[in-house]
Enzyme design. Structure first.
Site, PDB file in Angstrom:
ATOM      1  N   GLU A 136       0.825  -1.204   0.000  1.00  0.00           N
ATOM      2  CA  GLU A 136       0.000   0.000   0.000  1.00  0.00           C
ATOM      3  C   GLU A 136       0.864   1.260   0.000  1.00  0.00           C
ATOM      4  O   GLU A 136       0.531   2.260  -0.655  1.00  0.00           O
ATOM      5  CB  GLU A 136      -0.950  -0.007   1.194  1.00  0.00           C
ATOM      6  CG  GLU A 136      -1.916  -1.184   1.233  1.00  0.00           C
ATOM      7  CD  GLU A 136      -2.710  -1.351  -0.052  1.00  0.00           C
ATOM      8  OE1 GLU A 136      -2.940  -0.343  -0.754  1.00  0.00           O
ATOM      9  OE2 GLU A 136      -3.101  -2.485  -0.372  1.00  0.00           O
ATOM     10  N   GLU A 206      -1.203  -2.939  -9.807  1.00  0.00           N
ATOM     11  CA  GLU A 206      -1.015  -3.922  -8.742  1.00  0.00           C
ATOM     12  C   GLU A 206       0.341  -4.618  -8.870  1.00  0.00           C
ATOM     13  O   GLU A 206       1.030  -4.839  -7.877  1.00  0.00           O
ATOM     14  CB  GLU A 206      -2.148  -4.948  -8.768  1.00  0.00           C
ATOM     15  CG  GLU A 206      -3.494  -4.397  -8.319  1.00  0.00           C
ATOM     16  CD  GLU A 206      -3.440  -3.761  -6.948  1.00  0.00           C
ATOM     17  OE1 GLU A 206      -2.895  -4.373  -6.017  1.00  0.00           O
ATOM     18  OE2 GLU A 206      -3.944  -2.632  -6.817  1.00  0.00           O
TER      19      GLU A 206
END
Length: 313
Positions: A136, A206
């Site tokens: 993150e 991602e």
């Protein structure tokens, strides 16, 4: 700079499509409503992107003084890794949901926030939690968070715009350039278009965040292990807030809608097996870090076991 330009290009393109769909559904009146909505959403999502998503999932701010050791460790590790990565310290949140998952948000690294669910803190050990939160932080470092949040806002608006077709349905066909059949088609296609946008935005980012997160944590196998656990647990643990706000699903590290099953054609995330394989190529499992977190595992309930959720965070 490149990511900022890409964000504004995406924003302009989505706004143009949004306004065009409004015209096709409701003619000039529909276009005017869509234009006003798009302008308002763009301003609000830029300045309040973190607050919008955090409120969707009822996230609660936590700090190093939290009474629960599990939460204190989580906050301490996020702040330590942010310092190591040369990032401003983000705000840290906990989401009171059983499903293990996490996301990052905010318009830039100076206004970033990261959030993890109770399920993630309970089901993963400390090393794996570090791997997830490093992922993150990589999103924050790559300035992905604004793009992902803006996309979530506009994707949700596409679905709302489709509902406007019902409002315009009472007029005659001259008010709707596409006619009644076209209006019905747009009601069906607008949410699909939003899903395709989410898919295009999320998949490549991602992989990049996996790579960047592995570099921040120094332990690629930790994230690989975490991804496999999260996917397994998430399939049997629905996230009710995500079900109510599916337009934000691409922001999470693993698709939070997987509890009800997701069509691979419109999946917002790359296959977990492919992500794990890429991470293991980076470092395998041989060089796992030796630190206090490696000695502090969290409980690992078996799949299908209920997770106790504290209400005092």
């Amino acid at each position: 700079m490149r990511n900022t330009l890409r964000t504004f290009t995406l924003l302009a393109a989505l706004t143009a499509v949004f306004v065009g769909v409004g015209y096709m559904i409701g003619g000039v009146a529909g276009m005017a409503i869509a234009l006003v909505l798009a302008a308002g959403m763009n301003l609000v999502s830029y300045w309040n992107s973190d607050k919008i998503v955090l409120s969707m999932f009822r996230a609660e701010a936590v700090d190093e003084g939290h009474p629960e050791p599990l939460v204190r460790n989580y906050v301490a590790d996020v702040l330590q890794m942010a310092d190591t990565a040369g990032l401003p310290r983000p705000k840290v949140y906990v989401i009171d949901q059983d499903q293990p998952n996490a996301f990052a948000t905010g318009r830039d690294p100076q206004h970033a926030a990261v959030a993890a669910t109770r399920g993630l803190l309970t089901m993963l050990d400390r090393r794996e939690i570090r791997g997830v939160m490093a992922h993150e932080l990589a999103h924050v470092k790559h300035c992905d968070t604004l793009t992902m949040t803006v996309t979530a806002t506009i994707a949700g608006a596409f679905s709302a715009l489709a509902n406007f077709a019902m409002f315009f349905g009472g007029g005659n066909d001259r008010d709707r350039p596409m006619g009644m059949i076209g209006t019905i088609a747009m009601m069906i296609l607008a949410p699909i278009a939003a899903s395709l946008v989410q898919m295009a935005i999320s998949r490549g980012r991602e992989y990049e965040a996996d790579r960047g997160g592995a570099e921040i944590s120094g332990d690629p196998s930790a994230l690989a292990d975490a991804l496999q656990k999260i996917e397994a647990y998430a399939r049997g643990t629905p996230m009710h807030d995500a079900e109510r706000h599916p337009a934000a699903s691409h922001m999470f590290i693993i698709n939070p809608l997987s509890g009800r099953g997701a069509d691979n054609l419109f999946a917002t995330h790359p296959a977990t097996a492919n992500r794990v394989a890429a991470l293991l190529k980076m470092g395998g499992g041989a060089d796992r870090p030796r630190g206090p977190w490696s000695q502090d595992p969290a409980p690992r309930p078996r799949r299908g076991t209920a997770v106790p959720v504290s209400r005092g965070a």
